[in-house]
Scaffold this motif. Structure first.
Motif, PDB file in Angstrom:
ATOM      1  N   ARG A 110      20.179 -29.878  21.105  1.00 49.64           N
ATOM      2  CA  ARG A 110      20.269 -31.259  21.603  1.00 49.64           C
ATOM      3  C   ARG A 110      21.118 -32.107  20.659  1.00 49.64           C
ATOM      4  O   ARG A 110      21.918 -32.918  21.089  1.00 49.64           O
ATOM      5  CB  ARG A 110      18.860 -31.850  21.750  1.00 49.64           C
ATOM      6  N   GLU A 145       9.818 -40.708  25.000  1.00 44.05           N
ATOM      7  CA  GLU A 145       9.612 -39.317  24.565  1.00 44.05           C
ATOM      8  C   GLU A 145      10.238 -39.056  23.210  1.00 44.05           C
ATOM      9  O   GLU A 145       9.717 -38.294  22.411  1.00 44.05           O
ATOM     10  CB  GLU A 145      10.222 -38.352  25.588  1.00 44.05           C
ATOM     11  N   LYS A 151      10.698 -34.702  22.354  1.00 42.26           N
ATOM     12  CA  LYS A 151      12.018 -34.107  22.230  1.00 42.26           C
ATOM     13  C   LYS A 151      13.060 -35.193  22.146  1.00 42.26           C
ATOM     14  O   LYS A 151      12.866 -36.306  22.628  1.00 42.26           O
ATOM     15  CB  LYS A 151      12.327 -33.076  23.316  1.00 42.26           C
ATOM     16  N   GLN A 153      15.961 -36.895  23.304  1.00 47.56           N
ATOM     17  CA  GLN A 153      16.753 -37.005  24.522  1.00 47.56           C
ATOM     18  C   GLN A 153      18.202 -37.218  24.110  1.00 47.56           C
ATOM     19  O   GLN A 153      18.474 -37.895  23.118  1.00 47.56           O
ATOM     20  CB  GLN A 153      16.253 -38.167  25.377  1.00 47.56           C
ATOM     21  N   HIS A 154      19.128 -36.618  24.848  1.00 46.99           N
ATOM     22  CA  HIS A 154      20.517 -36.568  24.392  1.00 46.99           C
ATOM     23  C   HIS A 154      21.132 -37.943  24.177  1.00 46.99           C
ATOM     24  O   HIS A 154      22.053 -38.094  23.401  1.00 46.99           O
ATOM     25  CB  HIS A 154      21.368 -35.795  25.404  1.00 46.99           C
ATOM     26  N   GLY A 205      20.524 -34.699  30.561  1.00 43.28           N
ATOM     27  CA  GLY A 205      21.845 -34.839  29.936  1.00 43.28           C
ATOM     28  C   GLY A 205      22.339 -33.527  29.324  1.00 43.28           C
ATOM     29  O   GLY A 205      23.497 -33.152  29.528  1.00 43.28           O
ATOM     30  N   PRO A 206      21.475 -32.792  28.584  1.00 44.94           N
ATOM     31  CA  PRO A 206      21.945 -31.520  28.008  1.00 44.94           C
ATOM     32  C   PRO A 206      22.152 -30.432  29.076  1.00 44.94           C
ATOM     33  O   PRO A 206      22.450 -29.290  28.758  1.00 44.94           O
ATOM     34  CB  PRO A 206      20.840 -31.127  27.030  1.00 44.94           C
ATOM     35  N   GLN A 242      11.162 -32.351  40.823  1.00 48.51           N
ATOM     36  CA  GLN A 242      12.215 -31.621  40.131  1.00 48.51           C
ATOM     37  C   GLN A 242      11.959 -30.126  40.242  1.00 48.51           C
ATOM     38  O   GLN A 242      10.801 -29.700  40.253  1.00 48.51           O
ATOM     39  CB  GLN A 242      12.215 -32.022  38.647  1.00 48.51           C
ATOM     40  N   LYS A 313       2.301 -30.484  32.811  1.00 48.62           N
ATOM     41  CA  LYS A 313       2.817 -31.273  31.692  1.00 48.62           C
ATOM     42  C   LYS A 313       1.829 -32.400  31.447  1.00 48.62           C
ATOM     43  O   LYS A 313       1.616 -33.182  32.382  1.00 48.62           O
ATOM     44  CB  LYS A 313       4.185 -31.864  31.998  1.00 48.62           C
ATOM     45  N   ILE A 318       8.849 -30.677  31.111  1.00 49.06           N
ATOM     46  CA  ILE A 318       9.524 -30.327  32.360  1.00 49.06           C
ATOM     47  C   ILE A 318      10.649 -29.321  32.117  1.00 49.06           C
ATOM     48  O   ILE A 318      10.733 -28.293  32.784  1.00 49.06           O
ATOM     49  CB  ILE A 318       9.993 -31.607  33.085  1.00 49.06           C
ATOM     50  N   GLU A 319      11.494 -29.599  31.147  1.00 50.73           N
ATOM     51  CA  GLU A 319      12.570 -28.671  30.797  1.00 50.73           C
ATOM     52  C   GLU A 319      12.056 -27.651  29.780  1.00 50.73           C
ATOM     53  O   GLU A 319      11.010 -27.868  29.166  1.00 50.73           O
ATOM     54  CB  GLU A 319      13.756 -29.437  30.194  1.00 50.73           C
TER      55      GLU A 319
HETATM   56  P1  XMP Z   1      10.758 -33.211  29.602  1.00 50.72           P
HETATM   57  O1  XMP Z   1      11.423 -31.861  29.519  1.00 50.72           O
HETATM   58  O2  XMP Z   1      10.790 -33.931  28.284  1.00 50.72           O
HETATM   59  O3  XMP Z   1      11.655 -34.062  30.582  1.00 50.72           O
HETATM   60  O4  XMP Z   1       9.387 -33.155  30.171  1.00 50.72           O
HETATM   61  C1  XMP Z   1      11.297 -35.315  31.106  1.00 50.72           C
HETATM   62  C2  XMP Z   1      12.389 -35.748  32.080  1.00 50.72           C
HETATM   63  O5  XMP Z   1      13.589 -36.068  31.363  1.00 50.72           O
HETATM   64  C3  XMP Z   1      14.634 -35.185  31.720  1.00 50.72           C
HETATM   65  N1  XMP Z   1      15.296 -34.852  30.445  1.00 50.72           N
HETATM   66  C4  XMP Z   1      16.362 -35.530  29.992  1.00 50.72           C
HETATM   67  N2  XMP Z   1      17.080 -36.511  30.539  1.00 50.72           N
HETATM   68  N3  XMP Z   1      18.446 -36.536  28.621  1.00 50.72           N
HETATM   69  C5  XMP Z   1      18.138 -36.995  29.852  1.00 50.72           C
HETATM   70  O6  XMP Z   1      18.842 -37.867  30.347  1.00 50.72           O
HETATM   71  C6  XMP Z   1      17.777 -35.549  27.995  1.00 50.72           C
HETATM   72  O7  XMP Z   1      18.085 -35.163  26.884  1.00 50.72           O
HETATM   73  C7  XMP Z   1      16.671 -35.014  28.735  1.00 50.72           C
HETATM   74  N4  XMP Z   1      15.780 -34.052  28.452  1.00 50.72           N
HETATM   75  C8  XMP Z   1      14.928 -33.977  29.527  1.00 50.72           C
HETATM   76  C9  XMP Z   1      13.977 -33.987  32.379  1.00 50.72           C
HETATM   77  O8  XMP Z   1      14.849 -33.335  33.270  1.00 50.72           O
HETATM   78  C10 XMP Z   1      12.798 -34.650  33.050  1.00 50.72           C
HETATM   79  O9  XMP Z   1      13.145 -35.262  34.270  1.00 50.72           O
END
Ligand code: XMP
Length: 321
Positions: A110, A145, A151, A153-154, A205-206, A242, A313, A318-319
């Protein structure tokens, strides 16, 4: 968090759009802004908002990073040209794959994507265009988040101590940062985006790099891209929040044409959620799962195993990375 959430239930879409267009126009003043369009819901909505505020002074770029879904660059470019939003495609595939070479850790992947995107690609675009601002579609959940340390986020910079002005030479404008995904969709609808865009399932984004466990290579991206096309084709009918395919790093023994084949594993996830904060796996009919397993093992080279994730979750996210 310092940012104040606007709950979708109390969002006045019309006055939100008026306020944000005014703010963008006032910040950019007589200059121009650069805009990062990925084709996801948030960046598409921000593009419409920026276009409304700045017209031709918004320079929209679609960065082809090589890790998008099948046909995505062409689809997004055509759609925005039809909407009268001028945009330019930047081919940065080699830069992204170079930065991802040898990187297996999720947060490091990331970080590499963030660095190439903001420093290399947009650093240069902003310099060349003489703009001082980058417009982007960060939303409230992205910030939450990252701040919670779940994590990175990008698109989160300041909350991680990155000052974009000092690091990359431009300021970042984030008009959607107080909204959740459902609020962003309402704004997109009011701004005239077609439903296929404002109601699109979220996409990170990633991009497909978030769906490859371990090192990302062009070959692995191609495999997860093909599996994604099959999963999206089949599961779009479910209207789930999703749905995605993940390529695992571990291989397993399978059989192909009567011979041992130490092949690849694809994991499918399909989520029920309102805003991605929590999620439940969709109770997909068994025949849909069987059909997916068959198509993926038939059509995607080297895949011998397909699984379905049944974890909520939290504790899952999610990812996959
Ligand atoms: P996770 O995996 O954290 O994802 O449960 C939550 C939501 O965010 C999206 N996602 C991202 N969206 N940049 C984004 O713009 C990111 O780095 C990123 N990482 C996760 C993911 O698809 C889900 O809808």
């Amino acid at each position: 968090m310092e940012i104040k959430e606007i709950k979708t239930e109390s969002l006045n879409v019309k006055s939100f759009i008026q306020k944000k267009t005014k703010e963008i126009a006032a910040m950019v003043s007589s200059g121009s802004a650069v805009n990062a369009l990925s084709g996801g819901v948030d960046s598409s909505v921000v593009t419409m908002l920026g276009h409304k505020a700045l017209g031709d002074r918004l320079k929209t770029y679609f960065v082809d990073n090589g890790i998008m879904r099948a046909g995505e660059p062409k689809k997004v470019v055509m759609l925005f040209r039809d909407l009268g939003v001028p945009l330019e495609v930047i081919d940065s595939r080699a830069q992204f794959f170079d930065a991802l070479k040898g990187v297996a850790d999720p947060e490091e992947k990331r970080e590499a994507i963030t660095r190439v995107f903001y420093k290399e690609v947009f650093g240069e675009l902003v310099r060349k265009s003489g703009s001082k601002y980058l417009l982007q579609g960060t939303n409230y959940t992205d910030v939450e988040e990252t701040v919670a340390g779940i994590k990175r986020q990008h698109n989160i910079l300041e909350q991680l101590g990155i000052n974009p002005q000092e690091e990359y030479g431009y300021k970042v404008i984030e008009p959607l940062v107080q909204l959740r995904k459902s609020g962003v969709r309402e704004v997109g609808r009011a701004l005239g985006l077609p439903e296929v865009m404002y109601n699109r399932p979220p996409f990170p984004g990633p991009a497909l790099a978030a769906r490859v466990i371990g090192e990302v290579t062009p070959e692995k991206i191609e495999i997860v891209r093909e599996a994604t096309e099959i999963v999206e084709g089949e599961l779009s009918k479910t209207r789930a929040f999703q749905y995605l395919a993940i390529l695992h790093q571990d291989r397993v023994t399978g059989i192909r044409e009567g011979k041992r084949d130490y092949g690849l594993q694809i994991e499918i996830r399909c989520w029920e959620s309102k805003d991605a904060r929590e999620g439940l796996p969709t109770r997909l009919p068994y025949d849909v799962l069987e059909k997916l397993a068959e198509s993926i093992t038939d059509k995607v080279p080297r895949v011998v195993s397909v699984t379905y994730n049944i974890t909520r979750k939290p504790p899952s996210t999610i990812e996959a990375i």
